[in-house]
Design an enzyme around this catalytic site. Structure first.
Site, mmCIF file in Angstrom:
data_model
loop_
_atom_site.group_PDB
_atom_site.id
_atom_site.type_symbol
_atom_site.label_atom_id
_atom_site.label_comp_id
_atom_site.label_asym_id
_atom_site.label_seq_id
_atom_site.Cartn_x
_atom_site.Cartn_y
_atom_site.Cartn_z
ATOM 1 N N SER A 140 -11.734 -7.365 -29.102
ATOM 2 C CA SER A 140 -10.671 -7.193 -30.098
ATOM 3 C C SER A 140 -9.629 -6.222 -29.568
ATOM 4 O O SER A 140 -9.953 -5.333 -28.757
ATOM 5 C CB SER A 140 -11.265 -6.612 -31.386
ATOM 6 O OG SER A 140 -10.239 -6.165 -32.249
ATOM 7 N N TYR A 153 -16.764 -0.441 -35.276
ATOM 8 C CA TYR A 153 -16.258 -1.725 -34.765
ATOM 9 C C TYR A 153 -15.546 -1.512 -33.421
ATOM 10 O O TYR A 153 -15.758 -2.272 -32.469
ATOM 11 C CB TYR A 153 -15.295 -2.301 -35.805
ATOM 12 C CG TYR A 153 -14.757 -3.677 -35.492
ATOM 13 C CD1 TYR A 153 -15.548 -4.817 -35.665
ATOM 14 C CD2 TYR A 153 -13.439 -3.857 -35.074
ATOM 15 C CE1 TYR A 153 -15.040 -6.084 -35.417
ATOM 16 C CE2 TYR A 153 -12.926 -5.118 -34.822
ATOM 17 C CZ TYR A 153 -13.728 -6.232 -34.992
ATOM 18 O OH TYR A 153 -13.225 -7.481 -34.736
ATOM 19 N N LYS A 157 -16.622 -3.171 -29.864
ATOM 20 C CA LYS A 157 -15.705 -4.080 -29.168
ATOM 21 C C LYS A 157 -15.313 -3.527 -27.796
ATOM 22 O O LYS A 157 -15.095 -4.293 -26.848
ATOM 23 C CB LYS A 157 -14.465 -4.342 -30.029
ATOM 24 C CG LYS A 157 -14.774 -5.146 -31.283
ATOM 25 C CD LYS A 157 -15.339 -6.517 -30.945
ATOM 26 C CE LYS A 157 -15.631 -7.366 -32.160
ATOM 27 N NZ LYS A 157 -16.243 -8.658 -31.813
HETATM 28 P P1 NAP Z 1 -15.606 -14.381 -39.818
HETATM 29 O O1 NAP Z 1 -14.652 -15.386 -40.326
HETATM 30 O O2 NAP Z 1 -16.072 -13.279 -40.697
HETATM 31 O O3 NAP Z 1 -16.895 -15.169 -39.222
HETATM 32 C C1 NAP Z 1 -17.958 -14.428 -38.701
HETATM 33 C C2 NAP Z 1 -18.958 -15.377 -38.089
HETATM 34 O O4 NAP Z 1 -20.009 -14.598 -37.488
HETATM 35 C C3 NAP Z 1 -19.618 -16.292 -39.091
HETATM 36 O O5 NAP Z 1 -19.839 -17.532 -38.474
HETATM 37 C C4 NAP Z 1 -20.941 -15.592 -39.375
HETATM 38 O O6 NAP Z 1 -21.995 -16.482 -39.785
HETATM 39 C C5 NAP Z 1 -21.261 -15.025 -38.003
HETATM 40 N N1 NAP Z 1 -22.186 -13.898 -38.034
HETATM 41 C C6 NAP Z 1 -22.048 -12.712 -38.653
HETATM 42 N N2 NAP Z 1 -23.116 -11.932 -38.439
HETATM 43 C C7 NAP Z 1 -23.976 -12.662 -37.673
HETATM 44 C C8 NAP Z 1 -25.253 -12.419 -37.125
HETATM 45 N N3 NAP Z 1 -25.887 -11.262 -37.330
HETATM 46 N N4 NAP Z 1 -25.834 -13.402 -36.375
HETATM 47 C C9 NAP Z 1 -25.208 -14.589 -36.179
HETATM 48 N N5 NAP Z 1 -23.991 -14.867 -36.677
HETATM 49 C C10 NAP Z 1 -23.381 -13.916 -37.416
HETATM 50 O O7 NAP Z 1 -15.032 -13.652 -38.515
HETATM 51 P P2 NAP Z 1 -13.857 -14.057 -37.493
HETATM 52 O O8 NAP Z 1 -12.617 -13.397 -37.950
HETATM 53 O O9 NAP Z 1 -13.862 -15.507 -37.229
HETATM 54 O O10 NAP Z 1 -14.338 -13.249 -36.207
HETATM 55 C C11 NAP Z 1 -15.030 -13.835 -35.125
HETATM 56 C C12 NAP Z 1 -15.103 -12.834 -33.987
HETATM 57 O O11 NAP Z 1 -13.780 -12.478 -33.595
HETATM 58 C C13 NAP Z 1 -15.806 -11.534 -34.385
HETATM 59 O O12 NAP Z 1 -16.545 -11.053 -33.306
HETATM 60 C C14 NAP Z 1 -14.641 -10.610 -34.679
HETATM 61 O O13 NAP Z 1 -14.992 -9.273 -34.510
HETATM 62 C C15 NAP Z 1 -13.643 -11.069 -33.633
HETATM 63 N N6 NAP Z 1 -12.262 -10.724 -33.942
HETATM 64 C C16 NAP Z 1 -11.665 -11.183 -35.080
HETATM 65 C C17 NAP Z 1 -10.341 -10.841 -35.323
HETATM 66 C C18 NAP Z 1 -9.609 -11.316 -36.543
HETATM 67 O O14 NAP Z 1 -8.451 -10.872 -36.742
HETATM 68 N N7 NAP Z 1 -10.162 -12.191 -37.357
HETATM 69 C C19 NAP Z 1 -9.642 -10.028 -34.417
HETATM 70 C C20 NAP Z 1 -10.287 -9.592 -33.279
HETATM 71 C C21 NAP Z 1 -11.600 -9.943 -33.047
HETATM 72 P P3 NAP Z 1 -22.227 -16.875 -41.348
HETATM 73 O O15 NAP Z 1 -21.151 -17.890 -41.681
HETATM 74 O O16 NAP Z 1 -23.594 -17.486 -41.387
HETATM 75 O O17 NAP Z 1 -22.086 -15.624 -42.145
#
Ligand code: NAP
Length: 246
Positions: A140, A153, A157
């Site tokens: 991130s 976090y 990251k």
């Molecule tokens: P999200 O919509 O909240 O989705 C999170 C996903 O992770 C879901 O599929 C969830 O499964 C799964 N998950 C959570 N805890 C888990 C565990 N203990 N074991 C297995 N699966 C787990 O998040 P997102 O925004 O798509 O983020 C995806 C990645 O990108 C993350 O690593 C996040 O930190 C990173 N990221 C996101 C952003 C952003 O702006 N969105 C920016 C930078 C980095 P369930 O559906 O079963 O709950």
């Protein structure tokens, strides 16, 4: 299995779903991991199939080393190979330092950082046998520049970048590449509360390209890093952030 096999952690929703669909479109067999949201995971798999791809579901908590081990072994037994690992599963438990509970710090590290470690360790024996093995860790912008209210976090990251550079060196002799993709603000469930109203306007002012990213913006970078075209790229952090951090 003739197709390359990919495991995408947290593939049920958001960025992971977009990555799973993109890899499915590119002809990989995609194992979609999730932890609780079975309906959403099934929807991801249906979308992969609609796009002409194929895959399977795997429910496990990435923070549980034994569960990760068992799931990866099952993929190896069922499909005979594992070529690509995308460590995308993540959670954010936000709070200023003084209000961050030890349990929240620990869980954030367990899922975002230890989860990737467990998956890399379990998958490595298969990746080393693959012709063109790939690990992509989803870090991130917060891991690089920090963010007030996200101490756990940010630590997790940033740690992923350390894992990436170390494994890039360890696995290079067997042609396994290891890279990070570091998204900025992407519209998903994780950021839903942060990208509304006045907050959204303030955020947009910081992003030179003038928009919040889509999950597909991140998936396209992963798609490229997984492709044979990226075979000479390893140990890198690819930023997908609209220019937020340069
Ligand atoms: P999200 O919509 O909240 O989705 C999170 C996903 O992770 C879901 O599929 C969830 O499964 C799964 N998950 C959570 N805890 C888990 C565990 N203990 N074991 C297995 N699966 C787990 O998040 P997102 O925004 O798509 O983020 C995806 C990645 O990108 C993350 O690593 C996040 O930190 C990173 N990221 C996101 C952003 C952003 O702006 N969105 C920016 C930078 C980095 P369930 O559906 O079963 O709950």
């Amino acid at each position: 299995m003739d197709k390359r096999v990919a495991l995408v952690t947290g593939g049920s929703r958001g960025i992971g779903r977009a990555i799973a669909i993109a890899l499915g479109q590119d002809g990989l067999f995609v194992v979609v991991n999730y932890t609780s949201n079975e309906g959403a995971a099934a929807e991801t798999l249906a979308k992969i199939k609609e796009a002409g791809g194929d895959g399977a579901l795997a429910r496990f908590d990435v923070a549980d080393a034994a569960a990760v081990d068992a799931a990866v072994k099952q993929i190896g037994t069922e499909h005979g190979r594992l070529d690509v690992l995308v460590n995308n599963a993540g959670i954010a438990i936000d709070g200023l330092l003084m209000r961050t509970k030890k349990e929240d710090w620990q869980r954030t590290l367990d899922v975002n950082l230890s989860g990737a470690f467990h998956c890399c360790k379990a998958a490595s024996r298969y990746l080393l046998k693959a012709k063109d093995g790939r690990i992509i860790n989803i870090s991130s912008v917060v891991g690089e520049q920090g963010n007030a209210g996200q101490v756990s976090y940010a630590a997790a990251k940033a740690g992923l970048i350390g894992i990436t550079r170390t494994l890039a060196r360890e696995l290079a002799s067997r042609a396994v590449t290891v890279n990070c993709v570091a998204p900025g603000f992407i519209e998903t469930d994780m950021t839903a509360a942060h990208v509304q109203g006045d907050n959204r306007e303030a955020l947009l002012k910081q992003i030179p390209l003038g928009r919040i990213g889509a999950a597909e913006d991140v998936a396209e970078a992963v798609r490229f890093l997984v492709s044979p075209k990226a075979s000479y790229i390893t140990g890198q952090v690819v930023r997908v952030n609209g220019g937020l951090l340069m």
